[in-house]
Scaffold this motif. Structure first.
Motif, PDB file in Angstrom:
ATOM      1  N   HIS A   9       0.841  -1.211   0.000  1.00 49.99           N
ATOM      2  CA  HIS A   9       0.000   0.000   0.000  1.00 49.99           C
ATOM      3  C   HIS A   9       0.875   1.260   0.000  1.00 49.99           C
ATOM      4  O   HIS A   9       2.048   1.204   0.332  1.00 49.99           O
ATOM      5  CB  HIS A   9      -0.905   0.016   1.236  1.00 49.99           C
ATOM      6  CG  HIS A   9      -1.952  -1.057   1.204  1.00 49.99           C
ATOM      7  ND1 HIS A   9      -3.221  -0.829   0.740  1.00 49.99           N
ATOM      8  CD2 HIS A   9      -1.909  -2.361   1.546  1.00 49.99           C
ATOM      9  CE1 HIS A   9      -3.919  -1.947   0.803  1.00 49.99           C
ATOM     10  NE2 HIS A   9      -3.144  -2.908   1.295  1.00 49.99           N
ATOM     11  N   ASP A  14      -4.146   3.386   2.881  1.00 55.46           N
ATOM     12  CA  ASP A  14      -3.878   3.441   4.314  1.00 55.46           C
ATOM     13  C   ASP A  14      -2.469   3.051   4.725  1.00 55.46           C
ATOM     14  O   ASP A  14      -2.267   2.501   5.792  1.00 55.46           O
ATOM     15  CB  ASP A  14      -4.926   2.639   5.081  1.00 55.46           C
ATOM     16  CG  ASP A  14      -5.086   1.223   4.552  1.00 55.46           C
ATOM     17  OD1 ASP A  14      -4.393   0.866   3.590  1.00 55.46           O
ATOM     18  OD2 ASP A  14      -5.903   0.486   5.109  1.00 55.46           O
ATOM     19  N   HIS A  39      -6.243   0.475  -1.564  1.00 59.05           N
ATOM     20  CA  HIS A  39      -7.689   0.289  -1.457  1.00 59.05           C
ATOM     21  C   HIS A  39      -8.386   1.361  -2.317  1.00 59.05           C
ATOM     22  O   HIS A  39      -8.218   2.564  -2.062  1.00 59.05           O
ATOM     23  CB  HIS A  39      -8.167   0.475  -0.014  1.00 59.05           C
ATOM     24  CG  HIS A  39      -7.570  -0.472   0.979  1.00 59.05           C
ATOM     25  ND1 HIS A  39      -7.989  -1.771   1.127  1.00 59.05           N
ATOM     26  CD2 HIS A  39      -6.590  -0.306   1.898  1.00 59.05           C
ATOM     27  CE1 HIS A  39      -7.306  -2.358   2.087  1.00 59.05           C
ATOM     28  NE2 HIS A  39      -6.439  -1.495   2.584  1.00 59.05           N
ATOM     29  N   HIS A 244       1.680  -1.725   5.170  1.00 59.83           N
ATOM     30  CA  HIS A 244       0.896  -0.503   5.358  1.00 59.83           C
ATOM     31  C   HIS A 244       1.784   0.601   5.932  1.00 59.83           C
ATOM     32  O   HIS A 244       1.293   1.473   6.663  1.00 59.83           O
ATOM     33  CB  HIS A 244      -0.267  -0.753   6.305  1.00 59.83           C
ATOM     34  CG  HIS A 244      -1.480  -1.392   5.668  1.00 59.83           C
ATOM     35  ND1 HIS A 244      -1.493  -2.692   5.235  1.00 59.83           N
ATOM     36  CD2 HIS A 244      -2.709  -0.901   5.392  1.00 59.83           C
ATOM     37  CE1 HIS A 244      -2.703  -2.973   4.724  1.00 59.83           C
ATOM     38  NE2 HIS A 244      -3.447  -1.910   4.810  1.00 59.83           N
TER      39      HIS A 244
HETATM   40 FE    FE Z   1      -5.548  -1.629   4.482  1.00 54.79          FE
END
Ligand code: FE
Ligand code: AMP
Ligand code: FE
Ligand code: ZN
Length: 278
Positions: A9, A14, A39, A244
């Motif tokens: 990510h 996030d 996302h 993340h």
């Molecule tokens: Fe996530």
């Protein structure tokens, strides 16, 4: 041997890392390729690609979509998507607008349990892409309402928490179609977190082409189980760290990696899908 981390990510969803930071960390971990799987947002792809071309890290354009069921969440990854596809982007925009409305609703619910949060603080943190619960959780921590993000989820905004609000209802079939029509390979993310292996055959009937067998949260027995299911249903196997940034305590990028052959298998599958579905 060349390796890839197929689940990363950026701060367009996030993670706390920029696309450039992610690519540079991938280089440090000697990865040949990474998949940017934010996302509901693809804005991290172009800057990551640009940075990757400079230092020799291949960036695979990808997405992570959420399907909410009454009893669980299903995350669908899409690999080698045509991220510039207009109807794909229109749908993502709708999903992201709903995420904004949802933050206002969760803030209202938090107010009802005497937790005052300024929604603008949450949006400020997420200014660059898809706003979500991790942003809200960080503001709750910063405001001293909970001791850490984990407590925010456990006490308030987790799936079964009193202040949880669902996202836009995408059906499994919708998510699969979205990815397939954008020429991407739909893959079930972190299957064991779904805790519903019995959903897998249905997902396959909707067009699922792969399964994330290797993942930070998968123990040895989960890996064996999903390797067997991949064989049984003829699914491509993938794996990634689901990094993340610092939101999960430490940078996970490269701690789960797969042989580069898997990238070639996904690329080939995407080429086949483009012939069949577009
Ligand atoms: Fe996530
Ligand atoms: P959202 O898409 O807004 O529903 O937020 C989902 C994201 O929140 C997931 O992708 C995780 O990054 C994070 N998350 C979900 N559950 C938890 C939890 N119990 N503790 C910490 N982070 C979580
Ligand atoms: Fe996920
Ligand atoms: Zn993810």
């Amino acid at each position: 041997m060349k390796y890839a981390d197929l689940h990363v990510h950026t701060f367009y969803s996030d993670s706390t890392f920029s696309p450039e930071e992610v690519v540079s960390l991938a280089k440090d971990m000697a990865l040949a390729a990474i998949a940017i799987c934010d996302h509901d947002c693809t804005d991290g792809i172009d800057p990551a690609k640009e940075a990757g071309e400079k230092i020799g890290v291949e960036v695979i354009p990808s997405i992570e979509l959420t399907v909410e069921k009454p009893d669980t969440e299903v995350h669908i990854l899409g690999y080698f998507i045509d991220w510039k596809d207009k109807s794909f982007q229109d749908k993502l925009k709708e999903v992201r607008l709903f995420r904004i409305e949802r933050i206002y609703k969760m803030v209202e619910k938090l107010k009802a349990v005497n937790i005052d949060i300024d929604p603008n603080e949450v949006f400020k943190l997420a200014s660059k892409g898809a706003v979500g619960r991790p942003h809200l959780a960080r503001v709750m921590v910063k405001a001293g309402k909970v001791k850490d993000m984990r407590q925010a989820f456990e006490k308030y905004i987790g799936f079964s928490g009193p202040c949880y609000v669902p996202k836009l209802k995408l059906s499994s079939k919708d998510a699969m179609d979205m990815v397939l029509k954008a020429g991407g390979v739909p893959v079930l993310a972190h299957s064991s977190l779904m805790r519903k292996d019995e959903y897998i055959p249905k997902l396959v009937s909707y067009g699922l082409k792969g399964i994330e067998v290797y993942h930070t949260e998968h123990n040895a027995s989960a890996v064996r189980r999903y390797e067997a299911m991949a064989k049984e249903y003829g699914l491509v196997m993938t794996g990634g760290s689901d990094c993340h940034g610092m939101n999960k305590g430490r940078a996970l990028i490269g701690t789960v990696r797969v042989p580069y052959d898997m990238v070639d298998a996904l690329r080939k599958e995407s080429e086949r899908i483009r012939l069949e579905y577009r």
